[in-house]
Scaffold this active site. Structure first.
Site, PDB file in Angstrom:
ATOM      1  CG  HIS A   4     -70.612 -38.362 -89.441  1.00 49.47           C
ATOM      2  ND1 HIS A   4     -69.381 -38.929 -89.559  1.00 49.47           N
ATOM      3  CD2 HIS A   4     -70.956 -38.478 -88.145  1.00 49.47           C
ATOM      4  CE1 HIS A   4     -68.988 -39.397 -88.386  1.00 49.47           C
ATOM      5  NE2 HIS A   4     -69.931 -39.127 -87.504  1.00 49.47           N
TER       6      HIS A   4
HETATM    7  C1  UD1 Z   1     -74.062 -40.436 -84.289  1.00 50.01           C
HETATM    8  C2  UD1 Z   1     -73.053 -40.205 -83.165  1.00 50.01           C
HETATM    9  C3  UD1 Z   1     -71.669 -39.989 -83.781  1.00 50.01           C
HETATM   10  C4  UD1 Z   1     -71.322 -41.117 -84.720  1.00 50.01           C
HETATM   11  C5  UD1 Z   1     -72.389 -41.225 -85.794  1.00 50.01           C
HETATM   12  C6  UD1 Z   1     -72.097 -42.317 -86.778  1.00 50.01           C
HETATM   13  C7  UD1 Z   1     -73.955 -38.997 -81.179  1.00 50.01           C
HETATM   14  C8  UD1 Z   1     -73.875 -37.741 -80.424  1.00 50.01           C
HETATM   15  N1  UD1 Z   1     -73.364 -38.996 -82.393  1.00 50.01           N
HETATM   16  O1  UD1 Z   1     -74.155 -39.233 -85.020  1.00 50.01           O
HETATM   17  O2  UD1 Z   1     -70.727 -39.942 -82.730  1.00 50.01           O
HETATM   18  O3  UD1 Z   1     -70.063 -40.869 -85.295  1.00 50.01           O
HETATM   19  O4  UD1 Z   1     -73.634 -41.498 -85.127  1.00 50.01           O
HETATM   20  O5  UD1 Z   1     -73.092 -42.414 -87.730  1.00 50.01           O
HETATM   21  O6  UD1 Z   1     -74.512 -39.957 -80.704  1.00 50.01           O
HETATM   22  N2  UD1 Z   1     -80.463 -40.692 -89.367  1.00 50.01           N
HETATM   23  C9  UD1 Z   1     -81.001 -41.500 -90.316  1.00 50.01           C
HETATM   24  N3  UD1 Z   1     -81.081 -42.827 -90.064  1.00 50.01           N
HETATM   25  C10 UD1 Z   1     -80.639 -43.369 -88.900  1.00 50.01           C
HETATM   26  C11 UD1 Z   1     -80.100 -42.518 -87.914  1.00 50.01           C
HETATM   27  C12 UD1 Z   1     -80.007 -41.189 -88.161  1.00 50.01           C
HETATM   28  O7  UD1 Z   1     -81.412 -41.073 -91.378  1.00 50.01           O
HETATM   29  O8  UD1 Z   1     -80.694 -44.594 -88.749  1.00 50.01           O
HETATM   30  C13 UD1 Z   1     -80.368 -39.256 -89.659  1.00 50.01           C
HETATM   31  C14 UD1 Z   1     -81.469 -38.481 -89.026  1.00 50.01           C
HETATM   32  O9  UD1 Z   1     -81.823 -37.473 -89.911  1.00 50.01           O
HETATM   33  C15 UD1 Z   1     -80.814 -37.876 -87.815  1.00 50.01           C
HETATM   34  C16 UD1 Z   1     -79.374 -37.686 -88.258  1.00 50.01           C
HETATM   35  O10 UD1 Z   1     -79.134 -38.773 -89.155  1.00 50.01           O
HETATM   36  O11 UD1 Z   1     -81.399 -36.699 -87.423  1.00 50.01           O
HETATM   37  C17 UD1 Z   1     -78.414 -37.730 -87.140  1.00 50.01           C
HETATM   38  O12 UD1 Z   1     -78.510 -38.963 -86.421  1.00 50.01           O
HETATM   39  P1  UD1 Z   1     -78.040 -39.071 -84.898  1.00 50.01           P
HETATM   40  O13 UD1 Z   1     -78.139 -40.471 -84.423  1.00 50.01           O
HETATM   41  O14 UD1 Z   1     -78.691 -38.025 -84.112  1.00 50.01           O
HETATM   42  O15 UD1 Z   1     -76.519 -38.675 -84.923  1.00 50.01           O
HETATM   43  P2  UD1 Z   1     -75.386 -38.944 -85.988  1.00 50.01           P
HETATM   44  O16 UD1 Z   1     -75.092 -37.676 -86.689  1.00 50.01           O
HETATM   45  O17 UD1 Z   1     -75.661 -40.167 -86.825  1.00 50.01           O
END
Ligand code: UD1
Length: 387
Positions: free
Chosen positions: A221
């Site tokens: 991821h």
């Molecule tokens: C975040 C953390 C990362 C961790 C990861 C575990 C930061 C900088 N990064 O990254 O360190 O390893 O979580 O999962 O905080 N999304 C969903 N559902 C959700 C949340 C997110 O679909 O409940 C999707 C959205 O499209 C979003 C993308 O995932 O834009 C990224 O989510 P985000 O929370 O920004 O960061 P992660 O890549 O999950």
């Protein structure tokens, strides 16, 4: 500094995203069992909100319902961090906590640390001092800044201490307590869900479990691996080659799944020896990892979990903030070099790969040590003690 004497309320514990939950669960349990500590309250920033990334893990880990949910959701890093800050600001005013406990390195960690520190509330950082020395990782920025703001820093491995000393942190603030994520792993290991059950529930073929080589588990991821089409397609093509020798079970993060669709790469994960699952619960992931021949990942936490489970791990990154997993555990850094990855996989299939040993203080009692130390620390704070 702000007036610490104003703040003699509860301990506020913050979680925001998936990797925070397995760290906070044992901390909350240890706090509840430590009579010298004030009440702990749980604030969820809402950074992760999906049922499976979120509520399911709360259940698996027996985390209490958050006392407050800030509901910030997704956004750019700036927007997400700013929204958490905006949401957390009045929480501090209302609860007047004696300290704020943050874990790990996600955007919510830094955002809440910054709000608390500016209001004179001591920040306690659990999993402090880890450094990849790669500032292109958003988590590295979050780690560096959170540690500068923290009044108390609890570390998981010795390397963290050296990193913090280099950055001018007062050694009196730093305490090596071990790894709370491993507390969770050891506490839940006996309840891990067998892989056959996980595959069956997902409607995936069970035949993959009969392969003589066993199976590998994949999680991916990191933006550096999944956000650019040429990189993601290269990584997936490598995994496809690996799957010819070792069947792979991939638990896909929503970010990765969305990018595979957007870049039209679905054909690369559609092989006879590839099973693609949605994000899994904690007990399912534990079961999948524990019985795997090897794990391929770019996650931080999984590097540690595989070391604790003595399962070889190939990390698809150039660096790690968790060097103890390479030096003492089962982890090998392989980057994205296809030849190297295939050679390492073959080595594991032939020789079993690294077995490693359990790092110092990864003994299931890190949260207890934190609770006990924090109780003494809070009693020593003049402004708090007199409150
Ligand atoms: C975040 C953390 C990362 C961790 C990861 C575990 C930061 C900088 N990064 O990254 O360190 O390893 O979580 O999962 O905080 N999304 C969903 N559902 C959700 C949340 C997110 O679909 O409940 C999707 C959205 O499209 C979003 C993308 O995932 O834009 C990224 O989510 P985000 O929370 O920004 O960061 P992660 O890549 O999950």
């Amino acid at each position: 500094m702000g007036d610490l004497g104003r703040h003699h309320g509860p301990i506020v514990c913050v979680v925001g995203a998936r990797p925070n939950y397995m760290k906070m669960a044992p901390i909350l349990r240890a706090f509840a069992a430590e009579p010298r500590l004030p009440r702990a309250m749980l604030v969820h920033t809402g950074q992760h909100y999906d049922l499976i990334l979120n509520e399911r893990l709360f259940e698996d880990l027996s985390l209490p319902r958050p006392d407050l949910n800030l509901g910030v959701g997704s956004g750019t890093h700036a927007v997400q961090t700013a929204e958490v800050m905006r949401g957390f600001d009045p929480v501090i005013d209302e609860l007047r906590p004696c300290c704020v406990v943050v874990v790990g390195d996600v955007n919510s960690t830094l955002a809440c640390a910054l709000v608390a520190a500016k209001k004179g509330v001591p920040v306690v950082h659990v999993e402090a001092g880890l450094r990849s020395h790669d500032r292109s990782m958003p988590e590295e920025i979050n780690r560096l800044l959170t540690d500068q703001l923290a009044a108390v820093l609890y570390t998981t491995e010795r390397s963290a201490h050296h990193n913090l000393m280099r950055e001018g942190i007062d050694p009196a603030r730093v305490h090596f307590v071990g790894n709370v994520m491993i507390d969770s792993l050891l506490a839940h290991r006996a309840r891990a869900v067998p892989p056959s059950e996980t595959l069956q529930r997902a409607g995936a073929p069970l035949s993959i479990l009969d392969h003589p080589a066993g199976y590998g588990v994949v999680t991916l991821h990191r933006p550096s691996n999944v956000d650019r089409p040429e990189v993601l397609s290269d990584v997936l093509a490598t995994l496809r080659e690996v799957s010819a020798e070792l069947p792979l079970v991939c638990a896909l993060h929503p970010r990765t799944r969305a990018n595979i669709e957007r870049f039209e790469l679905s054909h690369l994960i559609d092989g006879p020896n590839m099973v693609v699952l949605p994000p899994q619960g904690y007990l399912e992931m534990l079961g999948l990892q524990a019985s795997a021949t090897l794990v391929l990942t770019d996650s931080g936490g999984i590097q540690e979990e595989t070391t604790a489970l003595a399962v070889p791990c190939l990390t698809l990154r150039e660096n790690t903030e968790r060097p103890v997993t390479v030096e003492q555990g089962t982890n090998t850094l392989v980057g994205r070099d296809r030849r190297l990855i295939l050679n390492c996989v073959r080595d594991v299939l032939r020789n079993g790969g690294k077995r490693g040993r359990m790092p110092e203080l990864w003994d299931g009692r890190a949260a207890e040590r934190i609770a006990s130390h924090l109780a003494q620390w809070l009693q020593r704070q003049p402004a708090l003690a007199g409150a």
